[in-house]
Design an enzyme around this catalytic site. Structure first.
Site, PDB file in Angstrom:
ATOM      1  N   GLY A 192      22.208  69.076  32.738  1.00 56.77           N
ATOM      2  CA  GLY A 192      21.045  70.058  32.904  1.00 56.77           C
ATOM      3  C   GLY A 192      20.013  69.439  34.021  1.00 56.77           C
ATOM      4  N   PHE A 238      16.216  75.300  43.202  1.00 57.51           N
ATOM      5  CA  PHE A 238      17.437  75.076  42.354  1.00 57.51           C
ATOM      6  C   PHE A 238      18.277  76.214  42.257  1.00 57.51           C
ATOM      7  CE2 PHE A 238      13.686  72.872  40.337  1.00 57.51           C
ATOM      8  CZ  PHE A 238      13.597  71.696  41.067  1.00 57.51           C
ATOM      9  N   TRP A 297      21.813  70.057  37.240  1.00 57.61           N
ATOM     10  CA  TRP A 297      21.717  71.309  37.800  1.00 57.61           C
ATOM     11  C   TRP A 297      20.523  71.731  38.436  1.00 57.61           C
ATOM     12  CZ3 TRP A 297      17.947  75.178  36.508  1.00 57.61           C
ATOM     13  CH2 TRP A 297      18.298  76.607  36.875  1.00 57.61           C
ATOM     14  N   HIS A 298      19.372  70.800  38.479  1.00 57.63           N
ATOM     15  CA  HIS A 298      18.158  71.162  39.437  1.00 57.63           C
ATOM     16  C   HIS A 298      18.418  70.572  40.639  1.00 57.63           C
ATOM     17  CE1 HIS A 298      16.518  71.262  35.225  1.00 57.63           C
ATOM     18  NE2 HIS A 298      15.552  72.384  35.754  1.00 57.63           N
ATOM     19  N   GLY A 299      19.335  69.731  40.738  1.00 50.02           N
ATOM     20  CA  GLY A 299      19.439  69.350  42.185  1.00 50.02           C
ATOM     21  C   GLY A 299      20.454  68.202  42.476  1.00 50.02           C
TER      22      GLY A 299
END
Lengths: 312, 472
Positions: free
Chosen positions: B322, B472, B325-327
């Protein structure tokens, strides 16, 4: 809900809410644990819980007592002699940030330079209705009185021009380039009006083909304007190049100053990531020192500072 | 096209009436909204609309095939091919360079020198959200929760619908596709709520997030070592407020805009900084992502069904992915790992069953809130820091306690207070004002948004920074 008073009394109201400033649903469901009625506590349990809270609060307050507020003795007044202004669009922020870190890491120039950040994001020479830079740079000169000004501008200027009097020139119109050249002249003349040394940074290579072609064209316009003005204190600085040679190609990753391959350009393909800012600073600081020396300023050279081109 | 811009206002001024004029002709309405959404997306990059279309078409065909095949090896293979296709696209654009750089650095560290080329393409905006929407559809079809739609238009509409396209909320396929079947009932529109969400979102983004970012937080994070310990503490809290006001503003506006067009989106924030545990925080922060991760990652990994250690492993994997997933950055992985570790610790303590009554006493609740907020704020530093050096400098300077002066101006202090109010103002105040708005005459209904938007635009700083979650 039994939270009747105290700092968390407001929390209880949430249960009745449909939605709020941060919540959004008509069917908002809240955590049962939080809003469940607390079980009845015995006097002993209540005492323990308050003691726990008190102890934790006391522990958290310790640092405040250990470190006297504003340790004035340690904030020694800097012996500032040279003021450097960074003016322009968001790209100049990358130069400012990199130079700030580099200067802070070198104790010797730290007491010599005062850096002023005057970046205005999303602005440029085209939209005088937002920020009219020829006027803004004079205001910076009057207020900050820089010894040297680093300028980077032009990133946001692929659009119609609104000049200082509000006259509009459409993007793509035949007269657009001439009008833009005029705005550049006005801006540069404003920048040198205070006799500060002015370094105009060329726009670096961009990832997008159109943006890159535009940057190259802007760089030629800047050079033309600087030659036309012919002021001894106005200089064009070649853009930083990853390879150090022509032609530069865009690379979002490159060798950082620690020798590792890291992201140096931001995902937008225009700005710089933190490690790229440090590379920019390594390139720019010697140019700044060289310009200051050339203008007769005494700049302390520290052993661990990047050397000027002449010294290389 | 950013929400708080004249461009979007003009765009919506055209889309809103036409959508309702076409309400009786559902297929035409959906065609129009798909066209409007692609136009919205093309504002950034025209060529990436092809990618959006290709992704939608590919998932549409895969889902149809999954729906026709019976359970067996072929169906499983197709399912994993669809998953790999979606994740491959995300990986190519978002993570390839990061993994190549990490791989090359790792090899160099042990004395091997390799040359691997990088990809220099722009990251398609919203690719993470598009991928998660597509995966939600494919997985639900595979599980039999959802029948694959035979309408390509519906899938194009679901994946590209402009309010959620760029930064969510992540809308589940089954929830959204059910809304595309027939005309929408205008009576279901909660006008007051939608208008207040949009206006509140504009205020949070344009005033609070923008000023907090440009006048304080950005400077702090650019060179943490140059700031006092006190400013670094304020910087940490400032970023907590900033990211909430920025992201919740986007989803509030998205939910309001979608509702005005007749569509319901799920709730995405619920006073996250009122949380009294990290688990509670994730029930309140980016709820559409946390529930997505729970349903499509944590539970398929085994959830809590295979013992304590397996549960802890699943929590860590879910939170770290998770985070990633943001970067494409080790900092995001670390941020996710920190939250995972906190969840594991909470679970470990929660399982001991000790002194439940004490934990729920008012004092303990206040303490738990305090500790949770500090943890979340500290973790945001890793999220915001642009490199490992940045957070190292941040914490080493913070804990050096060398300087306790502050550069906070009275103006920034006011912005802080306004940010904090977003969690303090009783929700019923808004309900009251919404009810009043709903009862007001038509001229008042028209005048209020115009006046508020005018006041916000007057008070706004120059230039609107993109929403944080756009990257993102």
């Amino acid at each position: 809900m039994v939270y009747r008073s105290g700092t968390i009394a407001w929390m209880g109201r949430l249960r009745r809410s449909r939605f709020g400033f941060g919540g959004v649903s008509a069917t908002a469901r809240f955590d049962g644990t939080f809003f469940r009625r607390p079980a009845k506590l015995t006097t002993g349990q209540r005492r323990i819980s308050w003691r726990l809270a008190g102890a934790a609060g006391a522990v958290l307050c310790v640092p405040l007592f250990l470190h006297p507020i504003a340790s004035a003795a340690e904030t020694h007044e800097a012996n500032v002699t040279i003021k450097i202004a960074f003016a322009g669009d968001s790209l100049v922020d990358n130069y400012w940030a990199g130079i700030t870190r580099l200067v802070a890491a070198n104790p010797c120039p730290k007491i010599t330079f005062e850096l002023g950040r005057f970046a205005r994001n999303s602005t440029g020479l085209a939209r005088g209705d937002r920020v009219y830079w020829p006027r803004e740079i004079r205001r910076i000169n009057d207020k900050f009185k820089p010894t040297l000004t680093v300028i980077s501008i032009g990133l946001n200027d692929r659009q119609f021009i609104v000049d200082g009097k509000g006259a509009r020139t459409a993007w793509g119109a035949p007269e657009w380039s001439d009008k833009y050249r005029h705005e550049i002249m006005e801006f540069f003349e404003g920048a040198i009006a205070s006799d500060a040394i002015v370094l105009v940074m060329g726009l670096p290579v961009m990832r997008d083909r159109v943006a890159n072609a535009d940057a190259t064209e802007k760089d030629s316009m800047f050079m033309e304007a600087i030659n036309a003005i012919g002021a001894p204190n106005l200089h064009y600085v070649e853009p930083w190049k990853l390879s150090g040679s022509e032609p530069d190609t865009f690379s979002s990753y490159g060798r950082a100053k620690n020798g590792r391959i890291l992201q140096i350009r931001s995902p937008d393909g225009e700005h710089f990531a933190t490690d790229g800012e440090d590379l920019l600073a390594q390139y720019l600081l010697p140019v700044i020192i060289g310009s200051l020396k050339e203008a007769g300023f005494s700049v302390d050279q520290c052993p661990n500072m990047p050397q000027t081109k002449a010294e290389n | 096209m950013l929400f708080p811009t004249i461009d979007f206002a003009l765009f919506f001024a055209v889309v809103f009436p036409i959508t309702w004029l076409l309400n009786g002709y559902n297929t035409w309405k959906k065609c129009f909204l798909v066209a409007a959404s692609y136009f919205f997306y093309a504002f950034w990059r025209l060529d990436f609309t092809l990618l959006l279309f290709a992704s939608s078409l590919g998932n549409y065909l895969m889902a149809l095939a999954l729906g026709r095949l019976k359970d067996g090896a072929a169906r499983r293979t197709l399912f994993w091919a669809a998953i790999a296709g979606n994740l491959g696209l995300l990986g190519y654009f978002k993570y390839y360079n990061f993994f190549v750089a990490s791989f090359v650095n790792a090899l160099e560290a042990i004395g091997f020198k390799v040359e691997i080329g990088f990809i220099e393409v722009a990251l398609p905006i919203a690719i993470s959200f598009v991928t998660f929407h597509a995966l939600s559809y494919i997985i639900d079809v595979y599980r039999g929760v959802l029948k694959p739609t035979t309408s390509l238009l519906d899938i194009l509409f679901y994946i590209s619908f402009f309010p959620h396209l760029i930064a969510g909320p992540i809308v589940r396929a089954n929830k959204f596709l059910a809304q595309t079947v027939g005309p929408r009932d205008p009576a279901n529109i909660r006008l007051g709520q939608s208008i207040f969400l949009i206006l509140g979102g504009l205020f949070k983004k344009v005033i609070i997030a923008n000023y907090l970012s440009t006048n304080f937080v950005d400077d702090i994070f650019r060179d943490p070592a140059a700031n006092s310990s006190l400013d670094l503490i304020f910087g940490m809290y400032g970023y907590s407020l900033l990211i909430y006001c920025d992201f919740s503003a986007y989803t509030d506006i998205a939910i309001g805009v979608a509702n005005l067009l007749g569509y319901e989106f799920p709730q995405n924030f619920n006073y996250p900084y009122r949380a009294i545990s990290v688990q509670d925080f994730w029930r309140r922060w980016h709820m559409s992502l946390s529930s997505w991760l729970r349903d499509y990652l944590y539970i398929p990994l085994g959830g809590s069904r295979f013992g304590t250690l397996a549960t802890f492993r699943n929590i860590m994997i879910t939170m770290m992915l998770g985070g990633l997933w943001h970067g494409a950055s080790w900092n995001f992985l670390l941020w996710g790992g920190l939250h995972g570790a906190a969840l594991v610790i909470e679970r470990a303590f929660g399982q001991t069953g000790q002194a439940d009554a004490v934990r729920r006493s008012p004092a303990a609740t206040a303490l738990r809130w305090f500790v949770t907020f500090q943890f979340v704020s500290v973790a945001w530093v890793f999220f915001r820091a642009s490199s490992t050096d940045t957070w190292l400098a941040y914490f080493s300077t913070l804990f050096s306690g060398a300087n306790w002066s502050t550069s906070i101006t009275p103006f920034v202090a006011v912005i802080f207070v306004l940010g904090a109010l977003s969690h303090i103002i009783p929700p019923r105040w808004f309900e009251t004002w919404e009810a009043r708005y709903d009862r007001a005459s038509l001229p008042v209904k028209i005048l209020v948004p115009f006046v508020v938007i005018f006041l916000i635009s007057v008070a706004a700083p120059n230039g609107i920074a993109p929403f944080i979650y756009f990257q993102f």
